[in-house]
Design an enzyme around this catalytic site. Sequence first.
Site, PDB file in Angstrom:
ATOM      1  N   LYS A 118      67.572  91.210  25.412  1.00  0.00           N
ATOM      2  CA  LYS A 118      67.305  90.304  26.130  1.00  0.00           C
ATOM      3  C   LYS A 118      68.453  90.685  27.414  1.00  0.00           C
ATOM      4  O   LYS A 118      68.012  90.432  28.588  1.00  0.00           O
ATOM      5  CB  LYS A 118      67.417  88.731  25.676  1.00  0.00           C
ATOM      6  CG  LYS A 118      66.422  88.433  24.849  1.00  0.00           C
ATOM      7  CD  LYS A 118      66.414  86.982  24.469  1.00  0.00           C
ATOM      8  CE  LYS A 118      65.101  86.710  23.653  1.00  0.00           C
ATOM      9  NZ  LYS A 118      65.273  85.133  23.273  1.00  0.00           N
ATOM     10  N   LYS A 201      51.225  90.678  18.008  1.00  0.00           N
ATOM     11  CA  LYS A 201      51.685  89.550  17.619  1.00  0.00           C
ATOM     12  C   LYS A 201      51.374  88.379  18.432  1.00  0.00           C
ATOM     13  O   LYS A 201      51.443  88.565  19.606  1.00  0.00           O
ATOM     14  CB  LYS A 201      52.991  89.462  17.096  1.00  0.00           C
ATOM     15  CG  LYS A 201      53.460  88.452  16.189  1.00  0.00           C
ATOM     16  CD  LYS A 201      54.803  88.229  15.857  1.00  0.00           C
ATOM     17  CE  LYS A 201      55.364  87.174  15.264  1.00  0.00           C
ATOM     18  NZ  LYS A 201      56.949  87.428  14.895  1.00  0.00           N
ATOM     19  N   LYS A 204      53.898  83.416  22.542  1.00  0.00           N
ATOM     20  CA  LYS A 204      53.812  82.731  23.949  1.00  0.00           C
ATOM     21  C   LYS A 204      54.519  83.630  25.022  1.00  0.00           C
ATOM     22  O   LYS A 204      54.313  83.581  26.054  1.00  0.00           O
ATOM     23  CB  LYS A 204      54.334  81.432  24.004  1.00  0.00           C
ATOM     24  CG  LYS A 204      53.460  80.497  23.353  1.00  0.00           C
ATOM     25  CD  LYS A 204      53.709  78.900  23.346  1.00  0.00           C
ATOM     26  CE  LYS A 204      53.089  77.906  22.511  1.00  0.00           C
ATOM     27  NZ  LYS A 204      53.281  76.548  22.344  1.00  0.00           N
TER      28      LYS A 204
END
Length: 338
Positions: A118, A201, A204
Site C-alpha cells: 500500500k 478473487k 470490492k
Amino acid sequence: MSNETSRERVLSGIQPTHLSFHLGNYLGAIKQWVDLQSSHDAFYCVVDLHALTIGAKPEELRRRTLASVAQLIALGLDPEKCTLFIQSHVPAHNQLGWVLECLTGFGEASRMTQFKDKSQKAGSDRTVVGLFTYPILQAADILLYQAHKVPVGEDQRQHIELTRDLGQRFNAKFGETFTIPEGYILKAAAKINDLQDPTAKMSKSSSSGAGVIEIMDSPEINIKKIKSAVTDTGREVLFDEQAKPGVSNLLSIYSALTAKTITAAQEDFIGKGYGDFKMTVAEVVVEYLRPVREKANELLEDEAHLSKLLKIGAEKADAVASKTLRDTYDAMGLISRG
C-alpha cells in the site's frame, strides 16, 4: 463458565469498510465463524480502529460499523454463543498495542507485506503511520484474549507469524503471560471469484462493483449482476477452472448455497443453456440472502437493541482483556493504579 474455559478460544475480526459484506466474505470466512462458535469459546470483533486507516467520514464509519454487526448476527453469529463486540469499546486494545510497538523492530514492521504494497502504491507522504503499525495492533487484538486459534485467510498468515513472534518475545523477556496462538487457515466453503473477472478473487477493492454479489443489495440488483456474469465459450455447464472459469465460478456459488457437490450441481444443468443456468443461480442467491437482508435491516431499525447486544459483548470482552493487560503491566514493572 467451566464449559467455556474447557474449550479452545478463537478470535477473529473484520473491518467495517463498507455498508455491505459480499458473498465472498461470507463463504470465505463468516460461515466458518458461525460453525466455530458451537465448538469453541469464540470472540469476534468489528475492528473499527483498524478502519481508521482508510479515512472514512465519521457518520460513514458509524453506519458501516453498525451495518457490519447487524449482518454478522443475521448471517448466524449468536451473541449467546459467542462474544461479539466492537474493537474500540475495549480500550485495552490500544494499550497493549503500544506495549507491543515497544517490542517490535522497525525493520520487522517494514517487512509486512500489506504496508509495503500500500505504501508503494500511495507513496510514503500519503501513507499514514497507522498502516505501518496496523499489524502490531492486530497482534494486540489476538494476544489480549489468550486465543489458541485465529481463523484467517491465507493472506493473513504473515500477521499471525508476527503475533506469535511478539508473544514469544514478551514471554521470554518478562515471563509467561500470553498464549501463543496458531493460525487457523480457513478452508472456504467455496472459492468465490469476481463475476466480471472469474480469475480474480471477489473483492470490492479490485472490482468495479459489477462483479461483486452484495449481501444487502436488492434481489433485482443481484439478479442483474449474475445474468451479466462473464461465462465462457461453448454451451455446456461444466466445472473446469482453467477452460471455463466463469461457469466454474457460478457453479461454485450454486454448490455452496445449495449444499450440493459440484458433481451434483453439474447434473442439475445437463441439457440446459447458459441463460437458464444463470437464472437458476440468481434465484438461489436471492432466496439464500433474502432472510439475511431482512434480519439485518430489522436489527438496524432497532438500534437500541443492537446497542444492548454490543454492550453485553463489550463487557464480556473487557473482562478478559483487562486481566491480560493487568498481567502484562505487572510483568513489565508498571505500577498498578490500585
